[in-house]
Enzyme design. Sequence first.
Site, PDB file in Angstrom:
ATOM      1  N   THR A 119      20.638  11.736 -14.048  1.00  0.00           N
ATOM      2  CA  THR A 119      19.811  12.749 -13.532  1.00  0.00           C
ATOM      3  C   THR A 119      18.363  12.392 -13.659  1.00  0.00           C
ATOM      4  O   THR A 119      17.693  11.594 -14.452  1.00  0.00           O
ATOM      5  CB  THR A 119      20.219  14.054 -14.209  1.00  0.00           C
ATOM      6  OG1 THR A 119      19.024  14.725 -13.890  1.00  0.00           O
ATOM      7  CG2 THR A 119      20.030  13.815 -15.671  1.00  0.00           C
ATOM      8  N   TYR A 143      19.739  19.503 -21.600  1.00  0.00           N
ATOM      9  CA  TYR A 143      20.604  18.906 -20.474  1.00  0.00           C
ATOM     10  C   TYR A 143      19.927  17.679 -20.216  1.00  0.00           C
ATOM     11  O   TYR A 143      20.778  16.476 -20.278  1.00  0.00           O
ATOM     12  CB  TYR A 143      20.241  19.696 -18.984  1.00  0.00           C
ATOM     13  CG  TYR A 143      20.723  19.043 -17.804  1.00  0.00           C
ATOM     14  CD1 TYR A 143      22.122  18.616 -17.848  1.00  0.00           C
ATOM     15  CD2 TYR A 143      19.882  18.388 -16.899  1.00  0.00           C
ATOM     16  CE1 TYR A 143      22.717  17.892 -16.428  1.00  0.00           C
ATOM     17  CE2 TYR A 143      20.257  17.878 -15.809  1.00  0.00           C
ATOM     18  CZ  TYR A 143      21.648  17.410 -15.500  1.00  0.00           C
ATOM     19  OH  TYR A 143      22.193  16.768 -14.585  1.00  0.00           O
TER      20      TYR A 143
END
Length: 324
Positions: A119, A143
């Site tokens: 990501t 995250y």
Amino acid sequence: MTTAILIAGGAGYIGSHVALALCDAGRKVVVLDDLSTGRRDLVPAAATFIEGDIGDRDLVRRVLAEHGCTGLMMFAGSIIVSESFQMPLPYWRNNAAAGLAFLETCVAAGIRHFVYSSTAAVYGTPDRLPVAEEATLRPISPYGRSKLALEWALADACEVAPTRFAALRYFNVAGADADLRSGQVSPVATHLIKIAVEAAAGKRDGMTVFGDDYPTPDGTCIRDYIHVSDLADAHVLALAHLEAGGDSLIANCGYGHGFSVREVIEAVKRVSGRDFPVGLGPRRRGDPPALVADSARLKRMLGWTPKRDDLDLIIRSAFEWETK
Ligand code: UDP
């Protein structure tokens, strides 16, 4: 080709689009998903579906052996930045601990090719844009940190195992399959385009802009929105690259230009032909002001050519999926 590809998390939004792309390319696909957020009906009919947990080592070993898997793609995990601040340990458990158990099992089983869904959150707030893969990695959320942890573990493992990997760092993924075989489903939507098309479809009363005091032209955050089917194409190319003997690689997946939150909302109203109330709220924790990908490496090394680099097209497909 008769060898199978295991797709962990293939009943989810991105995983199911990649499963479709691989099935469309004539590949044998096995989907492993615990259906905690994914949906059985998003798995292509041509794929074999197994319900289970990626951290279940016995199950993973059995599936890899039974189906003769040589490669895999890993989508399973928790993906909501804001939620990761509320429940950091479940994020570490799902993304890092379960991912690590899965990685260990797969490497021990002799898996050769590993495509990992990483990501843009690994960059945090980049010093300059567009951000290239060499930029400093400074994730600003649990995250981002949990995703980067597994990316590093994968790279370390591949130094000594005969496994090679592709870590694809996604920017903001949106849109739906052109034939509406899959699209974004979340019981509680958090992503901008999903929320805006829900509002346009009358599924919610309106929406809120999270902060308009960022150092950007209109004060709202800028993101690089990539169509999920262009992202799926990147996965097919990454696998082909590894299967052809290519080196491990880390590559950004985005178009190289961004849109502000306000621009996206205006585009949703224009494309859908529907108006809806938009309020202004405070900033959301963990949001960098702007994220735009330098995707030169993806183009150069994999020959990736985006076919759907058009915000209106992305939104139209998301709206059609929402109103299907
Ligand atoms: N956003 C917003 N209102 C919403 C949802 C998102 O203003 O209801 C903003 C969010 O603050 C961020 C951008 O839209 O600046 C993209 O957020 P999203 O959750 O879609 O993706 P992220 O960049 O967090 O992966």
